[in-house]
Design a protein around this motif. Structure first.
Motif, PDB file in Angstrom:
ATOM      1  N   ALA A 189       0.850  -1.197   0.000  1.00  0.00           N
ATOM      2  CA  ALA A 189       0.000   0.000   0.000  1.00  0.00           C
ATOM      3  C   ALA A 189       0.883   1.243   0.000  1.00  0.00           C
ATOM      4  O   ALA A 189       2.029   1.189  -0.429  1.00  0.00           O
ATOM      5  CB  ALA A 189      -0.956  -0.059   1.177  1.00  0.00           C
ATOM      6  N   CYS A 218       1.692   3.379  -5.535  1.00  0.00           N
ATOM      7  CA  CYS A 218       1.409   2.406  -6.603  1.00  0.00           C
ATOM      8  C   CYS A 218       1.222   3.122  -7.937  1.00  0.00           C
ATOM      9  O   CYS A 218       1.215   2.487  -8.986  1.00  0.00           O
ATOM     10  CB  CYS A 218       0.163   1.588  -6.267  1.00  0.00           C
ATOM     11  N   SER A 221      -3.587   5.980  -7.662  1.00  0.00           N
ATOM     12  CA  SER A 221      -4.615   6.705  -6.909  1.00  0.00           C
ATOM     13  C   SER A 221      -5.254   7.770  -7.793  1.00  0.00           C
ATOM     14  O   SER A 221      -4.590   8.363  -8.643  1.00  0.00           O
ATOM     15  CB  SER A 221      -3.979   7.373  -5.686  1.00  0.00           C
ATOM     16  N   ASP A 228      -5.641   6.479  -2.148  1.00  0.00           N
ATOM     17  CA  ASP A 228      -7.110   6.384  -2.024  1.00  0.00           C
ATOM     18  C   ASP A 228      -7.573   4.929  -1.968  1.00  0.00           C
ATOM     19  O   ASP A 228      -8.755   4.645  -2.172  1.00  0.00           O
ATOM     20  CB  ASP A 228      -7.808   7.137  -3.165  1.00  0.00           C
ATOM     21  N   GLY A 229      -6.645   4.023  -1.716  1.00  0.00           N
ATOM     22  CA  GLY A 229      -7.016   2.610  -1.567  1.00  0.00           C
ATOM     23  C   GLY A 229      -7.019   1.836  -2.877  1.00  0.00           C
ATOM     24  O   GLY A 229      -7.249   0.621  -2.871  1.00  0.00           O
TER      25      GLY A 229
HETATM   26  S1  FES Z   1      -0.594   3.204  -2.870  1.00  0.00           S
HETATM   27 FE1  FES Z   1      -1.549   3.996  -4.674  1.00  0.00          FE
HETATM   28  S2  FES Z   1      -3.679   4.062  -4.070  1.00  0.00           S
HETATM   29 FE2  FES Z   1      -2.706   3.301  -2.275  1.00  0.00          FE
END
Ligand code: FES
Ligand code: SF4
Length: 249
Positions: A189, A218, A221, A228-229
């Motif tokens: 995450a 990542c 988001s 934002d998960g």
């Molecule tokens: S790390 Fe990119 S949305 Fe959580």
């Protein structure tokens, strides 16, 4: 110069600490904060309950460039992959005071604020029952559970407030950066930015300084620079390995 927004209950980190979000590339880390994996650890019922540290990484190089596109082959560091990776680096989150648009739940023993735009899907808010329900319960244990669940909310969506003093309960964890690993959903995450480190863009836009912030790493988001998960929906993996064998909080 614009006035820097600081969320109530946040102590701004000393001046040497800052994070600059570059327009199309990495996060630049200044001040050499400790950088470690932080595993989300479940309790006996399988609910997110604590963070436990894993591998540590150096931030000695000033600034340290951390990957925010998700594609570096040298994570957590930037290796220049953002230039050829298919991602949208646009910083879409506004500069705003999180609490301005938060909902308030005034329970019998505790007040809870919630701005659902800030959520990193770490699920601490479910540990002893949904935090929104617990806030409505007239019971000292429920009050403690609300404080714990809100304080572990890495994105800062939730805050618990003392009704006597009118102040928020904020965890006083050391200034540091956590590379979040979420084994329960087999995903890595965001970056948990702990302790009021100012975050600004290369163009000089400064986000509200908050004690708990989750940054996207990542690359997917839709509220960059914040997590934002979205990582959970495609089970993004940073490939860092590591085991949760360090300190727990
Ligand atoms: S790390 Fe990119 S949305 Fe959580
Ligand atoms: S980020 Fe906060 S609100 Fe979102 S799931 Fe985690 S604890 Fe709950």
């Amino acid at each position: 110069m614009e006035k820097q927004l600081v969320q109530e209950g946040t102590t701004v980190a000393p001046q040497s600490y800052k994070i600059t979000v570059t327009a199309t590339g990495p996060y630049l880390i200044f001040g050499q904060p400790p950088l470690k994996q932080l595993f989300i650890m479940p309790d006996e019922r399988g609910n997110s309950w604590t963070y436990r540290a894993g591998k540590a990484f150096s931030t000695e190089h000033e600034p340290t460039a951390l990957c925010r596109c998700g594609a570096s082959k040298n994570k957590p560091y930037c290796d220049g992959a953002h230039a050829s990776h298919d991602w949208d680096p646009a910083l879409t989150a506004p500069v705003e005071a999180l609490l301005d648009e938060a909902e308030t739940i005034d329970g019998p023993r505790i007040t809870l604020t919630d701005n659902e735009k800030y959520c990193a899907f770490a699920r601490f808010c479910d540990a002893r029952g949904r935090v929104w329900n617990l806030a409505e319960v007239d019971d000292p244990q429920a009050r403690e559970d609300v404080i714990r669940e809100a304080n572990h909310c890495l994105a800062g969506r939730l805050s618990a407030w003392d009704q006597q003093t009118g102040k928020p309960f904020e965890p006083q964890w050391p200034i540091s950066l956590g590379l979040i690993e979420d084994p329960a959903i087999r995903s890595s995450a965001g970056i948990f930015v702990i302790g009021g480190i100012p975050i600004s863009t290369q163009e000089g836009k400064t986000y509200e300084v908050r004690n708990r912030v989750a940054l996207c790493r990542c690359g997917q988001s839709s509220r960059k620079p914040f997590c934002d998960g979205t990582h959970a929906s495609f089970k993004w993996k940073d490939g860092l390995g590591g085991t949760p064998n360090g300190e727990e909080f």
